[in-house]
Design a protein around this motif. Sequence first.
Motif, PDB file in Angstrom:
ATOM      1  N   LYS A  16       3.146 -50.253 -12.486  1.00 24.87           N
ATOM      2  CA  LYS A  16       2.168 -49.692 -11.545  1.00 24.87           C
ATOM      3  C   LYS A  16       2.037 -48.190 -11.732  1.00 24.87           C
ATOM      4  CE  LYS A  16       2.613 -53.269  -8.092  1.00 24.87           C
ATOM      5  NZ  LYS A  16       2.957 -53.603  -6.722  1.00 24.87           N
ATOM      6  N   ILE A  20      -1.392 -46.208 -12.496  1.00 28.23           N
ATOM      7  CA  ILE A  20      -1.861 -45.057 -11.711  1.00 28.23           C
ATOM      8  C   ILE A  20      -2.082 -43.861 -12.635  1.00 28.23           C
ATOM      9  CG2 ILE A  20      -1.292 -43.441  -9.849  1.00 28.23           C
ATOM     10  CD1 ILE A  20      -1.989 -46.236  -8.853  1.00 28.23           C
ATOM     11  N   ILE A  37      -6.961 -40.860   0.859  1.00 33.87           N
ATOM     12  CA  ILE A  37      -6.007 -41.692   0.128  1.00 33.87           C
ATOM     13  C   ILE A  37      -6.231 -43.157   0.492  1.00 33.87           C
ATOM     14  CG2 ILE A  37      -3.557 -42.169  -0.240  1.00 33.87           C
ATOM     15  CD1 ILE A  37      -4.417 -39.570  -1.492  1.00 33.87           C
ATOM     16  N   ARG A  38      -6.564 -43.407   1.734  1.00 33.11           N
ATOM     17  CA  ARG A  38      -6.814 -44.779   2.185  1.00 33.11           C
ATOM     18  C   ARG A  38      -7.990 -45.410   1.437  1.00 33.11           C
ATOM     19  NH1 ARG A  38      -4.610 -47.249   6.449  1.00 33.11           N
ATOM     20  NH2 ARG A  38      -3.803 -45.292   7.207  1.00 33.11           N
ATOM     21  N   HIS A  41      -6.939 -46.040  -2.095  1.00 33.35           N
ATOM     22  CA  HIS A  41      -6.065 -47.209  -2.102  1.00 33.35           C
ATOM     23  C   HIS A  41      -6.888 -48.486  -2.086  1.00 33.35           C
ATOM     24  CE1 HIS A  41      -3.705 -50.295   0.106  1.00 33.35           C
ATOM     25  NE2 HIS A  41      -2.784 -49.945  -0.773  1.00 33.35           N
ATOM     26  N   LYS A  42      -7.904 -48.520  -1.247  1.00 33.96           N
ATOM     27  CA  LYS A  42      -8.776 -49.697  -1.154  1.00 33.96           C
ATOM     28  C   LYS A  42      -9.518 -49.915  -2.475  1.00 33.96           C
ATOM     29  CE  LYS A  42     -12.449 -51.579   1.730  1.00 33.96           C
ATOM     30  NZ  LYS A  42     -13.370 -51.310   2.832  1.00 33.96           N
ATOM     31  N   GLU A  45      -7.221 -51.433  -5.073  1.00 27.28           N
ATOM     32  CA  GLU A  45      -6.988 -52.862  -4.852  1.00 27.28           C
ATOM     33  C   GLU A  45      -8.198 -53.691  -5.259  1.00 27.28           C
ATOM     34  OE1 GLU A  45      -5.768 -53.845  -0.911  1.00 27.28           O
ATOM     35  OE2 GLU A  45      -3.689 -53.347  -1.317  1.00 27.28           O
ATOM     36  N   ARG A  51      -2.174 -53.628  -6.696  1.00 24.09           N
ATOM     37  CA  ARG A  51      -1.706 -53.852  -5.324  1.00 24.09           C
ATOM     38  C   ARG A  51      -0.424 -53.049  -5.101  1.00 24.09           C
ATOM     39  NH1 ARG A  51      -4.751 -57.166  -2.805  1.00 24.09           N
ATOM     40  NH2 ARG A  51      -5.832 -58.870  -3.855  1.00 24.09           N
ATOM     41  N   ILE A  54       0.187 -47.767   0.593  1.00 20.89           N
ATOM     42  CA  ILE A  54      -0.354 -46.401   0.640  1.00 20.89           C
ATOM     43  C   ILE A  54       0.750 -45.380   0.404  1.00 20.89           C
ATOM     44  CG2 ILE A  54      -1.423 -44.684   2.156  1.00 20.89           C
ATOM     45  CD1 ILE A  54      -3.113 -46.873   3.315  1.00 20.89           C
ATOM     46  N   SER A  56       3.398 -45.799  -1.376  1.00 28.07           N
ATOM     47  CA  SER A  56       3.703 -45.818  -2.814  1.00 28.07           C
ATOM     48  C   SER A  56       2.659 -45.026  -3.587  1.00 28.07           C
ATOM     49  CB  SER A  56       3.753 -47.248  -3.334  1.00 28.07           C
ATOM     50  OG  SER A  56       4.784 -47.958  -2.718  1.00 28.07           O
ATOM     51  N   LEU A  57       1.397 -45.181  -3.192  1.00 28.49           N
ATOM     52  CA  LEU A  57       0.332 -44.444  -3.865  1.00 28.49           C
ATOM     53  C   LEU A  57       0.524 -42.938  -3.686  1.00 28.49           C
ATOM     54  CD1 LEU A  57      -2.344 -44.289  -5.402  1.00 28.49           C
ATOM     55  CD2 LEU A  57      -3.515 -44.571  -3.200  1.00 28.49           C
ATOM     56  N   THR A  58       0.821 -42.502  -2.468  1.00 25.40           N
ATOM     57  CA  THR A  58       1.036 -41.061  -2.241  1.00 25.40           C
ATOM     58  C   THR A  58       2.256 -40.577  -3.016  1.00 25.40           C
ATOM     59  OG1 THR A  58       2.246 -41.524  -0.206  1.00 25.40           O
ATOM     60  CG2 THR A  58      -0.101 -41.035   0.007  1.00 25.40           C
TER      61      THR A  58
END
Length: 146
Positions: A16, A20, A37-38, A41-42, A45, A51, A54, A56-58
Amino acid sequence: MRTRLALRSAEKPATKAGQIRALWPEIEAAIHRGQSIRSIHKWLEEDAGIRLGITSLTSYISRIRRREATAARRSEATIGQSIHPVIERTQSLQPPRGSLALHDSNQPGQTKRDDPLMQAMNALSKPRLDIRRIHNDGDPEGSNLI
């Protein structure tokens, strides 16, 4: 060999974090355009099939930014090392910053108060605080009966 390597570079990264990193230019551009960020994130996905949470993404974003900042500092340091001899030669022609030459009356705007070295010298030349002197060596009236 090269064709296999070229085909492999087009594949989706296995981790992942790698996915990224592969999409980082688009993610960074979206952040600079004001996307949250939200929403990113969407998008990850729905469109990219990645998948993750949030948080983890940050975390991935902050790791990538730290890595880029470290790389930028290293490149500045290597560039700075090649420039330092030139800078040192030009600075050696000028008097040192804290020297007395800065305090000549010929140079307006420079006073002894502006020089941090002079302030430190003045502070160190003052006598130290002695607790016995404050308490009058144990005799409050100063009579010193002995």
